[in-house]
Write a protein that holds these residues in place. Structure first.
Motif, PDB file in Angstrom:
ATOM      1  N   LEU A 169      -9.344  -7.813 -10.836  1.00 49.85           N
ATOM      2  CA  LEU A 169      -9.874  -6.516 -10.412  1.00 49.85           C
ATOM      3  C   LEU A 169      -9.925  -5.592 -11.623  1.00 49.85           C
ATOM      4  N   SER A 170     -11.053  -5.579 -12.318  1.00 50.27           N
ATOM      5  CA  SER A 170     -11.228  -4.670 -13.456  1.00 50.27           C
ATOM      6  C   SER A 170     -11.890  -3.381 -12.975  1.00 50.27           C
ATOM      7  N   ILE A 171     -11.387  -2.861 -11.882  1.00 49.29           N
ATOM      8  CA  ILE A 171     -11.876  -1.637 -11.244  1.00 49.29           C
ATOM      9  C   ILE A 171     -10.662  -0.916 -10.679  1.00 49.29           C
ATOM     10  N   GLY A 172     -10.873   0.292 -10.187  1.00 46.14           N
ATOM     11  CA  GLY A 172      -9.762   0.992  -9.568  1.00 46.14           C
ATOM     12  C   GLY A 172     -10.033   2.468  -9.416  1.00 46.14           C
ATOM     13  N   CYS A 173      -8.978   3.218  -9.091  1.00 45.58           N
ATOM     14  CA  CYS A 173      -9.131   4.657  -8.875  1.00 45.58           C
ATOM     15  C   CYS A 173      -7.759   5.313  -8.885  1.00 45.58           C
ATOM     16  N   TYR A 174      -7.777   6.633  -8.995  1.00 44.98           N
ATOM     17  CA  TYR A 174      -6.601   7.424  -8.692  1.00 44.98           C
ATOM     18  C   TYR A 174      -6.677   7.829  -7.228  1.00 44.98           C
ATOM     19  N   THR A 175      -5.543   7.901  -6.563  1.00 47.64           N
ATOM     20  CA  THR A 175      -5.520   8.309  -5.161  1.00 47.64           C
ATOM     21  C   THR A 175      -5.202   9.798  -5.062  1.00 47.64           C
ATOM     22  N   PHE A 176      -5.540  10.381  -3.911  1.00 44.49           N
ATOM     23  CA  PHE A 176      -5.417  11.831  -3.772  1.00 44.49           C
ATOM     24  C   PHE A 176      -3.981  12.304  -3.882  1.00 44.49           C
ATOM     25  N   ASP A 177      -3.012  11.456  -3.501  1.00 47.92           N
ATOM     26  CA  ASP A 177      -1.609  11.852  -3.518  1.00 47.92           C
ATOM     27  C   ASP A 177      -0.766  11.036  -4.489  1.00 47.92           C
ATOM     28  N   ASP A 178      -1.430  10.250  -5.354  1.00 49.05           N
ATOM     29  CA  ASP A 178      -0.749   9.383  -6.330  1.00 49.05           C
ATOM     30  C   ASP A 178       0.162   8.356  -5.661  1.00 49.05           C
ATOM     31  N   ARG A 179      -0.091   8.080  -4.387  1.00 51.64           N
ATOM     32  CA  ARG A 179       0.614   7.013  -3.685  1.00 51.64           C
ATOM     33  C   ARG A 179      -0.385   5.912  -3.377  1.00 51.64           C
ATOM     34  N   PRO A 180       0.090   4.689  -3.236  1.00 47.68           N
ATOM     35  CA  PRO A 180      -0.849   3.602  -2.940  1.00 47.68           C
ATOM     36  C   PRO A 180      -1.519   3.780  -1.593  1.00 47.68           C
ATOM     37  N   SER A 181      -2.805   3.461  -1.531  1.00 50.86           N
ATOM     38  CA  SER A 181      -3.500   3.456  -0.250  1.00 50.86           C
ATOM     39  C   SER A 181      -2.901   2.366   0.623  1.00 50.86           C
ATOM     40  N   PRO A 182      -2.376   2.695   1.801  1.00 57.59           N
ATOM     41  CA  PRO A 182      -1.773   1.659   2.643  1.00 57.59           C
ATOM     42  C   PRO A 182      -2.792   0.640   3.130  1.00 57.59           C
ATOM     43  N   VAL A 183      -4.063   1.040   3.230  1.00 57.00           N
ATOM     44  CA  VAL A 183      -5.087   0.120   3.697  1.00 57.00           C
ATOM     45  C   VAL A 183      -5.399  -0.918   2.616  1.00 57.00           C
ATOM     46  N   MET A 184      -5.531  -0.461   1.371  1.00 57.64           N
ATOM     47  CA  MET A 184      -5.734  -1.389   0.259  1.00 57.64           C
ATOM     48  C   MET A 184      -4.513  -2.288   0.067  1.00 57.64           C
ATOM     49  N   SER A 185      -3.339  -1.705   0.185  1.00 56.62           N
ATOM     50  CA  SER A 185      -2.106  -2.483   0.025  1.00 56.62           C
ATOM     51  C   SER A 185      -2.047  -3.631   1.024  1.00 56.62           C
ATOM     52  N   ARG A 186      -2.415  -3.352   2.266  1.00 57.48           N
ATOM     53  CA  ARG A 186      -2.398  -4.392   3.299  1.00 57.48           C
ATOM     54  C   ARG A 186      -3.414  -5.481   3.000  1.00 57.48           C
ATOM     55  N   ALA A 187      -4.575  -5.092   2.510  1.00 58.03           N
ATOM     56  CA  ALA A 187      -5.613  -6.082   2.212  1.00 58.03           C
ATOM     57  C   ALA A 187      -5.174  -7.022   1.099  1.00 58.03           C
ATOM     58  N   ILE A 188      -4.493  -6.492   0.095  1.00 59.71           N
ATOM     59  CA  ILE A 188      -3.998  -7.345  -0.989  1.00 59.71           C
ATOM     60  C   ILE A 188      -2.845  -8.210  -0.504  1.00 59.71           C
ATOM     61  N   SER A 189      -1.953  -7.640   0.272  1.00 60.41           N
ATOM     62  CA  SER A 189      -0.830  -8.427   0.801  1.00 60.41           C
ATOM     63  C   SER A 189      -1.302  -9.569   1.687  1.00 60.41           C
ATOM     64  N   ALA A 190      -2.433  -9.344   2.391  1.00 60.01           N
ATOM     65  CA  ALA A 190      -2.949 -10.370   3.301  1.00 60.01           C
ATOM     66  C   ALA A 190      -3.421 -11.621   2.573  1.00 60.01           C
ATOM     67  N   LEU A 191      -3.656 -11.537   1.264  1.00 62.61           N
ATOM     68  CA  LEU A 191      -4.053 -12.713   0.498  1.00 62.61           C
ATOM     69  C   LEU A 191      -2.939 -13.751   0.444  1.00 62.61           C
ATOM     70  N   GLY A 192      -1.700 -13.299   0.613  1.00 55.78           N
ATOM     71  CA  GLY A 192      -0.576 -14.228   0.611  1.00 55.78           C
ATOM     72  C   GLY A 192       0.115 -14.311  -0.736  1.00 55.78           C
ATOM     73  N   ARG A 193       1.279 -14.885  -0.733  1.00 57.66           N
ATOM     74  CA  ARG A 193       2.115 -14.921  -1.927  1.00 57.66           C
ATOM     75  C   ARG A 193       1.664 -15.945  -2.956  1.00 57.66           C
ATOM     76  N   ARG A 194       0.743 -16.819  -2.592  1.00 57.98           N
ATOM     77  CA  ARG A 194       0.289 -17.834  -3.540  1.00 57.98           C
ATOM     78  C   ARG A 194      -0.871 -17.358  -4.395  1.00 57.98           C
ATOM     79  N   THR A 195      -1.368 -16.154  -4.134  1.00 58.67           N
ATOM     80  CA  THR A 195      -2.467 -15.588  -4.917  1.00 58.67           C
ATOM     81  C   THR A 195      -1.926 -14.543  -5.882  1.00 58.67           C
ATOM     82  N   VAL A 196      -2.329 -14.634  -7.144  1.00 59.38           N
ATOM     83  CA  VAL A 196      -1.944 -13.675  -8.169  1.00 59.38           C
ATOM     84  C   VAL A 196      -3.082 -12.680  -8.349  1.00 59.38           C
ATOM     85  N   VAL A 197      -2.779 -11.394  -8.262  1.00 61.89           N
ATOM     86  CA  VAL A 197      -3.790 -10.344  -8.429  1.00 61.89           C
ATOM     87  C   VAL A 197      -3.513  -9.614  -9.740  1.00 61.89           C
ATOM     88  N   VAL A 198      -4.546  -9.529 -10.584  1.00 61.70           N
ATOM     89  CA  VAL A 198      -4.439  -8.883 -11.891  1.00 61.70           C
ATOM     90  C   VAL A 198      -5.458  -7.754 -11.937  1.00 61.70           C
TER      91      VAL A 198
END
Length: 385
Positions: A229-258
Motif C-alpha cells: 500500500l504505497s498510499i494513505g492519509c491522515y485521519t481527522f483525529d489522528d486515530r486509526p479508522s476502525p473501518v480500515m483497521s477491520r478490513a486489514i485485520s480481515a485478511l488474516g495473520r498469514r498476510t503481511v501488509v506493508v
C-alpha cells in the motif's frame, strides 16, 4: 519543491465533494463531504442513529457508506466521534470517508516528478516458489518485464492505468505509480505474482472506501502473501479508522501488509502505515532520512527512496527538449523519489526471502525486520538496503 497550496486547490477543484477538515489544530485531513463509513455489522444501528440527516445507504464490499443530506450541513467528523463513543473504547466502527491520495508532496505519493531513465536490465527469475503480492494503486501498464506472464494476462484489462484522464496531453500527476511499484517489487523478487487493483486515479486521489472494497475483494480471491500500500492519509483525529483497521485485520495473520510512511517530513501518524498490524516504511537518502520522509515511533523500516530506478509507462508529452534531452518522453523506464518506492523495496525483500527459503510471508518478515540482524535508526526502524 511543489507548491502544496496549488496542488490542493487543483484537487479540490477536480473533486467537488472533497473537504479539508481540521478537528485538531494544525493537523488537517481530507474527507468526502456528507459521507460516513460503517462496518457491515454496525450499519443498521448507525443508520437508525443518523435518521434525521439520512439521505441514502450504499452497501459496498466489506463496508457500508451512509450519505447524509447536504442541506443538513452535518459535521461528519463530530458525528463519527459521537457514534463511535467517547474515550479509548469505541461502540460502533464508524469513520468519515477519508481521501487517500498521492499527489506529489501531498502526504502519500511521490516527493517529486518521475524522470526518464535509460533501460534497466530485466530482473532474472530463479527457480523459487511463487509469492503473491497485491498492489493496490493506480493499476498496471504493459511492460516487457511482465506483459507475457500469466498473472498479468489474467487481469490486464481491469487494471489498466489511465495516463491522461484530463486529456491535456500530459501525464497525470501520479500516472504510472502502480507500474513503477511493480517494477521495484520484481527487481527484488522476480518470481512474484502481482495482483493489481486500481484504488486511486492517475491524479493520485481515491477514497478510503475504495481501498476497503479492494481489500475485501482480495480476501474473497483467496488473499495474498503480501499487500503493498504505497498510499494513505491522515485521519481527522489522528486515530486509526476502525473501518480500515477491520478490513486489514480481515485478511488474516498469514498476510503481511506493508505501507508507505508518507512524504510530509513529519512524525504525525500516517494511515494505514501507522496501524500496529502494518509495516510502515520510511525513505532513506544516502543512509540518512530523506528530507521529505515521515518518521516516528510508528515507523518499522526504512529503505532507499531517492532517485529509485524502475519500470515505467511509455508516454511522450508536449515539453520541448532541454540541452538535447526530452524531459517528458518516457520509454518504459524512470527514476522517482518518495516513501512510495521505499515501500516495495521492503515488501520485495520479504517476498524474496519467502520464495528462496520456502517460508511464510510472516516468517520472512520477522527475519527481514529482526533488529538483532540489521542496523536500525531512531524513528526509522530497521534499515533495509
Amino acid at each position: 519543491m511543489f507548491d502544496q497550496e496549488v496542488r490542493l486547490e487543483r484537487l479540490l477543484a477536480r473533486h467537488r465533494d472533497a473537504q479539508i477538515v481540521e478537528a485538531l489544530p494544525g493537523r488537517p485531513a481530507l474527507i468526502r463531504r456528507d459521507q460516513i463509513l460503517v462496518a457491515d455489522h454496525d450499519a443498521s444501528a448507525a443508520e437508525e442513529l443518523v435518521r434525521r440527516w439520512y439521505d441514502s445507504r450504499h452497501d459496498e464490499h466489506g463496508v457500508t457508506r451512509l450519505r447524509l443530506r447536504a442541506p443538513a450541513k452535518v459535521d461528519v467528523c463530530e458525528l463519527s466521534a459521537t457514534l463511535a463513543g467517547e474515550g479509548r473504547h469505541r461502540r460502533l466502527s464508524v469513520s468519515p470517508n477519508h481521501i487517500v491520495h498521492g499527489q506529489p508532496m501531498w502526504w502519500s505519493g511521490p516527493a517529486d516528478l518521475p524522470r526518464p531513465s535509460a533501460p534497466i536490465p530485466a530482473p532474472e527469475a530463479t527457480a523459487h516458489r511463487d509469492v503473491s503480492i497485491a498492489v493496490l494503486d493506480t493499476g498496471l501498464s504493459p511492460h516487457p518485464w511482465y506483459e507475457g506472464t500469466d498473472w498479468y494476462m489474467e487481469q490486464r484489462e481491469e487494471v489498466a492505468e489511465v495516463l491522461d484522464a484530463d486529456l491535456d496531453f500530459e501525464l497525470d500527476a501520479q500516472a504510472g505509480h502502480g507500474t513503477f511499484i511493480a517494477g521495484v517489487l520484481l527487481q527484488h523478487c522476480p518470481t512474484a505474482r502481482i495482483l493489481a487493483r486500481r484504488v486511486i486515479g492517475g491524479d493520485g486521489v481515491g477514497d478510503e472506501v475504495d481501498v476497503i472494497r479492494a481489500l475485501s475483494w482480495l480476501k474473497h480471491q483467496g488473499g495474498a502473501d503480501i499487500v503493498n500500500l504505497s498510499i494513505g492519509c491522515y485521519t481527522f483525529d489522528d486515530r486509526p479508522s476502525p473501518v480500515m483497521s477491520r478490513a486489514i485485520s480481515a485478511l488474516g495473520r498469514r498476510t503481511v501488509v506493508v505501507a508507505c510512511a508518507g512524504n510530509s517530513g513529519s512524525d504525525r501518524p500516517f494511515f494505514p502505515a501507522a496501524l500496529k498490524a502494518v509495516i510502515a516504511v520510511a525513505a532513506l537518502d544516502s543512509g540518512d532520512r530523506a528530507w521529505f520522509s515521515n518518521y516516528g515511533w510508528w515507523v518499522d523500516a526504512c529503505a532507499p527512496g531517492v532517485s529509485v530506478p524502475s519500470a515505467y509507462v511509455r508516454f511522450d508529452g508536449p515539453k520541448p527538449r532541454v540541452n538535447g534531452l526530452d524531459p517528458d518522453a518516457f520509454n518504459g523506464y524512470a527514476t522517482w523519489s518518495g516513501t512510495s518506492f521505499a515501500t516495495p523495496a521492503v515488501a520485495g525483500r520479504i517476498a524474496a526471502l519467502a520464495a528462496s527459503q520456502d517460508l511464510s510471508a510472516v516468517e520472512a518478515a520477522d527475519q527481514v525486520l529482526d533488529p538483532h540482524s540489521s542496523p536500525t535508526l531512531p524513528d526509522l526502524g530497521v534499515i533495509i538496503l
